[in-house]
Motif scaffolding. Sequence first.
Motif, short mmCIF file in Angstrom:
data_model
loop_
_atom_site.label_atom_id
_atom_site.label_comp_id
_atom_site.label_asym_id
_atom_site.label_seq_id
_atom_site.Cartn_x
_atom_site.Cartn_y
_atom_site.Cartn_z
N ILE A 180 24.99 60.56 79.31
CA ILE A 180 24.02 61.10 78.21
C ILE A 180 23.28 62.17 78.08
O ILE A 180 23.71 63.14 77.58
CB ILE A 180 23.84 59.71 77.30
N HIS A 181 21.93 61.41 78.88
CA HIS A 181 21.31 62.91 79.23
C HIS A 181 21.35 63.91 79.55
O HIS A 181 21.81 65.50 79.30
CB HIS A 181 19.94 62.13 80.22
N LEU A 182 22.11 64.33 80.62
CA LEU A 182 23.56 64.99 81.54
C LEU A 182 24.13 65.56 80.59
O LEU A 182 24.47 66.96 80.80
CB LEU A 182 24.55 64.82 82.55
N VAL A 183 24.94 65.24 79.57
CA VAL A 183 25.53 66.08 78.89
C VAL A 183 24.98 66.53 77.45
O VAL A 183 25.80 67.73 77.63
CB VAL A 183 26.23 64.41 78.17
N PHE A 184 23.40 66.41 77.42
CA PHE A 184 22.43 67.58 76.53
C PHE A 184 22.56 68.10 77.14
O PHE A 184 21.95 69.58 77.04
CB PHE A 184 22.09 66.39 76.28
N VAL A 185 22.20 67.71 78.45
CA VAL A 185 21.51 68.76 79.53
C VAL A 185 22.30 70.20 79.00
O VAL A 185 22.14 71.37 79.98
CB VAL A 185 20.71 68.58 80.65
N PHE A 186 24.00 69.88 79.79
CA PHE A 186 24.89 70.88 79.94
C PHE A 186 25.41 71.41 78.96
O PHE A 186 25.09 72.43 79.02
CB PHE A 186 26.15 69.70 80.11
N SER A 187 24.84 70.50 77.88
CA SER A 187 25.08 71.62 76.66
C SER A 187 24.18 72.41 76.55
O SER A 187 24.41 73.79 75.74
CB SER A 187 25.66 70.46 75.73
N LEU A 188 22.94 72.27 76.69
CA LEU A 188 21.86 73.02 76.51
C LEU A 188 21.51 74.33 77.76
O LEU A 188 21.43 75.72 77.43
CB LEU A 188 21.03 72.06 77.20
N LEU A 189 22.35 74.50 78.73
CA LEU A 189 22.80 75.48 79.83
C LEU A 189 23.77 76.02 79.21
O LEU A 189 23.78 77.18 79.45
CB LEU A 189 22.54 74.43 80.76
N ILE A 190 24.63 75.29 79.37
CA ILE A 190 26.57 75.85 79.24
C ILE A 190 25.86 76.92 78.13
O ILE A 190 27.07 77.73 77.69
CB ILE A 190 27.88 75.32 79.29
N TYR A 191 25.51 76.52 76.93
CA TYR A 191 25.45 76.97 75.25
C TYR A 191 24.75 78.40 75.08
O TYR A 191 24.83 78.93 73.97
CB TYR A 191 25.78 76.08 74.31
N LEU A 192 23.52 78.57 76.36
CA LEU A 192 22.72 79.52 76.45
C LEU A 192 22.73 81.06 75.73
O LEU A 192 22.37 81.21 74.58
CB LEU A 192 22.20 79.63 77.34
N PRO A 193 23.94 81.30 75.63
CA PRO A 193 24.22 82.91 76.13
C PRO A 193 24.36 82.81 74.45
O PRO A 193 24.48 83.97 73.93
CB PRO A 193 25.12 82.69 76.82
N TYR A 194 25.46 81.43 73.88
CA TYR A 194 25.95 81.71 72.36
C TYR A 194 24.64 81.11 71.47
O TYR A 194 25.01 80.78 70.33
CB TYR A 194 26.83 80.73 72.25
N SER A 195 23.17 80.34 71.66
CA SER A 195 22.93 79.98 70.94
C SER A 195 21.55 80.32 70.71
O SER A 195 21.20 81.44 71.37
CB SER A 195 22.54 78.00 71.20
N LYS A 196 20.44 80.02 69.62
CA LYS A 196 19.00 80.13 69.26
C LYS A 196 18.59 80.51 70.50
O LYS A 196 17.25 81.21 71.08
CB LYS A 196 18.59 79.60 68.02
N PHE A 197 19.32 79.35 71.45
CA PHE A 197 18.03 79.59 72.79
C PHE A 197 18.05 81.48 74.07
O PHE A 197 17.23 81.45 73.98
CB PHE A 197 18.92 78.90 73.85
N ALA A 198 19.54 81.67 74.04
CA ALA A 198 19.61 83.47 73.74
C ALA A 198 18.15 84.08 73.51
O ALA A 198 18.08 85.16 73.65
CB ALA A 198 20.43 83.34 73.23
N HIS A 199 17.92 83.70 72.24
CA HIS A 199 16.14 84.23 71.54
C HIS A 199 15.11 84.66 72.47
O HIS A 199 15.08 85.99 72.28
CB HIS A 199 15.82 83.96 70.05
N MET A 200 15.28 84.17 72.93
CA MET A 200 13.74 84.11 74.37
C MET A 200 14.17 85.07 75.08
O MET A 200 13.58 86.14 75.91
CB MET A 200 14.48 83.10 75.29
N PHE A 201 15.37 85.51 74.99
CA PHE A 201 16.00 86.64 76.58
C PHE A 201 16.29 88.46 75.37
O PHE A 201 15.78 88.79 75.81
CB PHE A 201 17.53 86.42 77.06
N TYR A 202 17.28 88.17 74.30
CA TYR A 202 16.90 89.07 73.25
C TYR A 202 15.44 89.84 72.71
O TYR A 202 15.64 91.24 73.25
CB TYR A 202 17.87 89.03 72.07
N ARG A 203 14.89 88.90 72.27
CA ARG A 203 13.63 88.87 71.88
C ARG A 203 12.29 89.51 73.18
O ARG A 203 12.16 90.87 73.03
CB ARG A 203 12.48 88.21 70.78
N PHE A 204 12.89 88.64 74.44
CA PHE A 204 12.01 89.42 75.58
C PHE A 204 12.34 90.87 76.11
O PHE A 204 11.52 92.06 75.94
CB PHE A 204 12.17 88.71 76.80
N ALA A 205 13.47 91.41 76.04
CA ALA A 205 13.77 92.43 76.11
C ALA A 205 13.84 93.85 74.85
O ALA A 205 13.06 95.01 75.46
CB ALA A 205 16.07 92.92 75.83
#
Length: 427
Positions: A378-403
């Motif tokens: 179950i832990h790996l499922v959520f880690v994978f979700s965080l990683l694979i959806y990075l370009p399409y989630s609010k996680f991507a803010h970190m990269f766009y804001r930095f740019a």
Amino acid sequence: METAEATAPEQTQADGQGPPHGGPVPSENGKPTQIEPDLDFIRAVSVQGAESFKKCFQCGTCAATCPLSPDKHPFPRKEMVWAAWGMRDRLLRDPDVWLCHQCNDCSTMCPRGGRPGEVLAAVRREAVLHYATPRFLAKVMNQRKHIPLRLGIPVVLLGLALLLRDSLGNALGFAAPTESDIVYSYSPMFPHWLLNSFFGVFGLFALIAIVIGVTRFWVALSTGEPWWGDTGPKKGIGASILSTFKKVITHDNFTKCRARNSRAVAHFLLLFGFVALTAVTFWIITWRLNPLIGDEFVYPFSFWSPWKILANIGGVAVFTGCLLMIWERLTDRPNAGYSLFFDWAFLWTLFAVVFTGFATEAPHYLRMVPHRHIAYFIHLVFVFSLLIYLPYSKFAHMFYRFAAMVFAERIGRESNGAEPEQAAGGV
């Protein structure tokens, strides 16, 4: 794309600085110029709880209040009228949208109850969806009705990897460790070579996708109409990156907020907690190649291992930061702003990663089988979700804001550092 034609007359200020909103619509020979509002974009922003741009009458209070807004063409005044006019292309390549940290100082001071902070947050979401590659995946993953699909994809992919574990291991020459092997206590079910390969491949896909998205964003910033004036760089790219990095590490911009200055603490915990967890993860997956690691590498770590302590400290920091953000969004709606599925999906995924990570420790140390394997899956499922959806989630803010912050540093889009009360004197 549905559009409607409109005209916008040229406006002037008493100080001769041009339109009060920063000159969003160019004019020719002092005559009105024609624009084509993107009605689909207006609706998209409106349904995200940011319809308050309709209340804006361009008084300038928001721009005067914001401590991060530059003197020349300040935000979010001009962005409010651009949103009202449906000027999608201009907003999607506007670096000022990303300089806003949604402290909502502007929203609390608006005399008409407008919410500029939420408008810019909605535009940032649209930008992530626009620049994402592939774009359809960003739209699908950010709809509540697709939650089963969002979780089902990592479950299926990880399940297939485990199903093919033995066949792939035999073909590649990896020996299957026994359950009694203390060094790799998870290896019989989740061998390191399999997890490293699995997350490495999909992590590479995510990295390529975010690089493509940020590159497209940077090109749009660089080639768009330079409404900020002089297009010549004021700093070198190296100096701009270094200055931006310092601001991120110190959370300099967050600490200038007044309405939501507590956000600095939550973001600080998330940032450095995530850095700690990333460092431990990198140490684990590179042990075969890392010259700093000896021949005897014991994993999972003992409870008193320095790396285990660092991981636990990082996990507690992220866990606390998530709780602070969730609590603020649930209890302080006027200051916290409107939260979308886009926001909640990332926040709860990150929370689930840390929570399930801690949940695996007790059954592991107690040698509870199959409980510890189920918890780890179950832990790996959520880690994978965080990683694979990075370009399409609010996680991507970190990269766009930095740019965007690097770009703003490069062209000189900096705040004068004056207090809002001092800045307001020029309105």
